[in-house]
Scaffold this motif. Structure first.
Motif, PDB file in Angstrom:
ATOM      1  N   ASP A 418       0.837  -1.204   0.000  1.00 21.21           N
ATOM      2  CA  ASP A 418       0.000   0.000   0.000  1.00 21.21           C
ATOM      3  C   ASP A 418       0.870   1.251   0.000  1.00 21.21           C
ATOM      4  N   HIS A 419       1.845   1.292   0.881  1.00 16.35           N
ATOM      5  CA  HIS A 419       2.746   2.444   0.898  1.00 16.35           C
ATOM      6  C   HIS A 419       4.043   2.107   1.589  1.00 16.35           C
ATOM      7  N   VAL A 420       5.040   2.950   1.333  1.00 15.55           N
ATOM      8  CA  VAL A 420       6.321   2.852   2.018  1.00 15.55           C
ATOM      9  C   VAL A 420       6.490   4.147   2.798  1.00 15.55           C
ATOM     10  N   GLN A 492      11.431   3.591   9.420  1.00 19.64           N
ATOM     11  CA  GLN A 492      10.907   3.335   8.072  1.00 19.64           C
ATOM     12  C   GLN A 492       9.901   2.202   8.182  1.00 19.64           C
ATOM     13  N   HIS A 493       8.916   2.220   7.307  1.00 17.23           N
ATOM     14  CA  HIS A 493       8.014   1.071   7.317  1.00 17.23           C
ATOM     15  C   HIS A 493       7.470   0.781   5.935  1.00 17.23           C
ATOM     16  N   VAL A 494       7.042  -0.476   5.802  1.00 17.80           N
ATOM     17  CA  VAL A 494       6.387  -0.903   4.572  1.00 17.80           C
ATOM     18  C   VAL A 494       4.986  -1.356   4.975  1.00 17.80           C
ATOM     19  N   LEU A 558      -2.695  -1.946  11.593  1.00 14.75           N
ATOM     20  CA  LEU A 558      -1.915  -2.451  12.726  1.00 14.75           C
ATOM     21  C   LEU A 558      -0.448  -2.464  12.340  1.00 14.75           C
ATOM     22  N   TYR A 559       0.380  -2.558  13.361  1.00 16.87           N
ATOM     23  CA  TYR A 559       1.824  -2.501  13.135  1.00 16.87           C
ATOM     24  C   TYR A 559       2.511  -3.686  13.787  1.00 16.87           C
ATOM     25  N   THR A 560       3.680  -4.031  13.228  1.00 12.03           N
ATOM     26  CA  THR A 560       4.565  -4.938  13.952  1.00 12.03           C
ATOM     27  C   THR A 560       5.472  -4.104  14.850  1.00 12.03           C
ATOM     28  N   PHE A 569       6.689  -3.209   9.928  1.00 12.93           N
ATOM     29  CA  PHE A 569       5.690  -3.427   8.892  1.00 12.93           C
ATOM     30  C   PHE A 569       4.328  -2.978   9.397  1.00 12.93           C
ATOM     31  N   GLU A 570       3.461  -2.650   8.439  1.00 11.08           N
ATOM     32  CA  GLU A 570       2.106  -2.215   8.752  1.00 11.08           C
ATOM     33  C   GLU A 570       1.149  -3.000   7.872  1.00 11.08           C
ATOM     34  N   VAL A 571      -0.021  -3.256   8.383  1.00 11.39           N
ATOM     35  CA  VAL A 571      -1.094  -3.865   7.591  1.00 11.39           C
ATOM     36  C   VAL A 571      -2.238  -2.868   7.569  1.00 11.39           C
ATOM     37  N   GLY A 580      -5.830   8.662   3.499  1.00 10.25           N
ATOM     38  CA  GLY A 580      -4.711   9.064   4.354  1.00 10.25           C
ATOM     39  C   GLY A 580      -3.851   7.891   4.787  1.00 10.25           C
ATOM     40  N   TYR A 581      -3.158   8.084   5.910  1.00  4.51           N
ATOM     41  CA  TYR A 581      -2.207   7.096   6.417  1.00  4.51           C
ATOM     42  C   TYR A 581      -2.377   6.871   7.913  1.00  4.51           C
ATOM     43  N   GLY A 582      -3.494   7.320   8.452  1.00  5.50           N
ATOM     44  CA  GLY A 582      -3.698   7.165   9.894  1.00  5.50           C
ATOM     45  C   GLY A 582      -2.721   7.977  10.718  1.00  5.50           C
TER      46      GLY A 582
HETATM   47 MG    MG Z   1       1.912   3.990   7.397  1.00  2.13          MG
END
Ligand code: MG
Ligand code: MG
Length: 610
Positions: A418-420, A492-494, A558-560, A569-571, A580-582
């Motif tokens: 979805d996004h980086v 950073q997250h994916v 949610l996040y790891t 990582f995010e789901v 948006g991105y929360g």
């Molecule tokens: Mg995000």
């Protein structure tokens, strides 16, 4: 390029401007005053570098109601005209007066401007009169034009400065009333839309064209339509640019001018078009012997399968749906034990065309080492150093570099990237927005600010028009080290998409994925604020899901935990048109990450402090 835009001493600024391909400079007087070079030496240095000197600026508070001051100003003007003669520059910027003794009678002011123009004209010089947005008596461009017209001297014309015009809501359509030969000079600056004192806004927050909220293509189009034929000069006062590497800032500035000229309504500069980008091809993480297994283990618990092994490099391909992650143990990597997003690949309908576009906009094109069987991938360096690949995923594309492992996974419902999310270096935040907008053809959102546990965090999304590619860029004002500090200064997250966040969360929990615990207070607050369906709220609570809503839809995510010190990582599940991105939830996420790190540290006191 006005020398005031850049950091360093005059010597540094000239080299930077010339290196970025500028044709000329405005000499900002304080830069000259602080320089050991005589005006003639500066002129020689500029000539060596191929830089014209197009403007000397500023001459402040020319007019006065006090006859003694008027006499002193004539003496000052003569001295500056001598400097200009030695520099070989014929135009000086006179800005409207800000002193308490500024002339407020227009006839008298026009007379004083006429007298100054007479002095300049005798020397073959010209005065470009600029209305400062905060001038005592003259603060709008139309007023400055009334005065120039009334003063009626061939050596007197206008300097139009986009900031001063647009910050006061001035109408560029009116420029057509000004004869082109009375438009002596043009200064371009963008700015974010802020509600603040206009002087502070101007001195600290100006941006290069395309980085702010002003419609500069329309502005410049109006100036050109009025017959202006002089230089397009950037005059950007910005606290960050004033302390950043001037060579980089100058390239950012030149990119802004190229993009602006390409966006002109009439007779635009023709650049290679930005080919459509249709999605994320892969995200590449650099790992080492300790972070690699940790990240691989978590990818497995997130439902990814290790499907491919690179033919010639220690690189693993992990896939689920069309979400792909490369773990590269051979890349130059950060500190021991860390994992880092070092590259992202976007699907381009024309990778070669994407690279040509990037090159035309001065993006650093990266050299690629490749083996015999390896597909060519064009790549450029983003302002934060992330490599951006232009890829085509298909049998003949980059996946052919990977030998199938035969491994499969039932998956956990993740369908695509979805996004980086990338934390930007403080110096690179505005540059990054323009980079992605102009080079890749993404739309940069206006962004938001949240008060996070370790300070203010700004973030903005940059996306393709159809949202197939999304990047979430964030920046903190200050990042300090020390025991109390975040520990993850540049996370950073994916983020991977699912169509069923609750079902995916259930699967991840069953697989033992290290999901971030969300405090009960968060869900209590959600309930109080949003009055959600009790069944949904119960699911959010049970699975540690965060929630946000905008005008169009809603967002479950949610996040790891942080893996290898920096990456998580995010789901995400987007409902309806949520765009948006929360970001509103990021303080909760940051606090939870902090808590998880403290617990890890307490459990294993010998590990490196995070
Ligand atoms: Mg995000
Ligand atoms: Mg100006």
């Amino acid at each position: 390029m006005a020398t005031v835009c850049l950091s360093g001493t005059l010597e540094d600024k000239l080299v930077a401007a010339a290196g970025a391909g500028f044709d000329g400079i405005e000499v900002f007087e304080p830069d000259l005053v602080a320089s050991p070079w005589s005006p003639a030496e500066l002129a020689a240095r500029c000539a060596d570098l191929g830089l014209a000197i197009d403007l000397y600026q500023p001459f402040r508070d020319l007019d006065s109601t006090d006859p003694a001051t008027v006499a002193r100003n004539r003496r000052r003007a003569r001295a500056k005209f001598d400097v200009m003669a030695a520099l070989g520059v014929d135009t000086v910027l006179v800005c409207s007066a800000v002193a308490p003794d500024a002339v407020t009678d227009d006839d008298e002011l026009a007379a004083q401007l006429h007298a100054a123009a007479e002095l300049a004209g005798e020397r073959g010089l010209r005065i470009a009169y600029e209305a400062l947005a905060w001038g005592t008596h003259v603060s709008t461009w139309d007023h400055s034009w009334d005065l120039v017209r009334a003063a009626d001297h061939p050596a007197l014309g206008l300097c139009l400065d986009s900031f001063h015009v647009l910050s006061r809501g001035g109408d560029p359509a009116g420029f057509t009333a000004v004869p082109g030969d009375k438009l002596f000079f043009l200064q371009l600056a963008d700015a974010p839309q802020l509600s603040m004192d206009v002087l502070q806004w101007s001195r600290h927050h100006r941006l290069f064209p395309g980085q702010g909220a002003f419609d500069l293509p329309a502005f410049l189009g109006s100036v050109l339509a009025a017959g202006y034929a002089g230089p397009l000069s950037l005059e950007v006062f910005n606290d960050v640019f004033r302390q950043s590497d001037p060579a980089r800032t100058a390239v950012d500035a030149m990119r802004s001018l190229l993009a602006l000229e390409a966006a002109l309504p009439v007779d635009p500069l023709v650049l290679p078009p930005a080919p459509a980008l249709t999605g994320h091809a892969f995200t590449e993480l650099a790992v080492d012997g300790s972070s690699g297994p940790v990240v691989a283990d978590v990818l497995g618990r997130l439902g990814f399968a290790h499907t491919g092994q690179h033919r010639s490099k220690p690189v693993q391909l992990w896939e689920q749906g069309s979400a792909r992650v490369l773990l590269n143990a051979g890349a130059a990597r950060p500190a021991d034990g860390e994992a880092a997003v070092v590259a992202l690949a976007v699907e381009s309908v024309d990778p070669t065309g994407s690279a040509a576009r990037a090159e035309a906009l001065l993006a650093p094109v990266l050299p690629r080492t490749r083996g015999n069987a390896e597909a060519e991938l064009s790549a450029v360096a983003a302002p934060d150093g992330t490599q951006v690949f232009f890829a085509r995923t298909g049998p003949d594309g980059w996946p052919a570099d990977f030998l199938p492992t035969g491994e499969t996974s039932a998956g956990a419902g993740l369908t695509r990237t979805d996004h980086v999310g990338l934390t930007q270096p403080f110096d690179a935040y505005d540059e990054a927005g323009l980079f992605y907008d102009s080079v890749l053809g993404l739309d940069a959102g206006s962004g938001s600010e949240v008060a996070a546990p370790f300070g203010l965090v700004r973030s903005r999304g940059v996306t393709t028009p159809d949202r197939g590619v999304r990047l979430a860029l964030s920046v903190s004002l200050l990042r300090r080290g020390g025991g109390w500090a975040p520990g993850v200064p540049d996370p950073q997250h994916v983020a991977f998409a699912t169509d069923d966040a609750v079902g995916t969360a259930r699967a991840l929990r069953a697989a033992g994925a290290p999901l971030l615990a969300v405090p009960a207070n968060y869900h209590d607050d959600l309930d109080a604020r949003l009055d959600l369906d009790p069944a949904l709220l119960a699911d959010l609570r049970e699975h540690g899901l965060l929630y946000d809503a905008d005008a169009d839809g809603a967002f479950l995510h949610l996040y790891t935990e942080v893996l290898g010190g920096r990456v998580f990582f995010e789901v995400v599940q987007r409902l309806a048109g949520y765009d948006g991105y929360g970001a509103v939830n990021s303080p909760v996420r940051m606090a939870a990450h902090r808590r998880a790190r403290q617990e890890t540290r307490a459990a294993a006191p010998s590990t490196r402090s995070r």
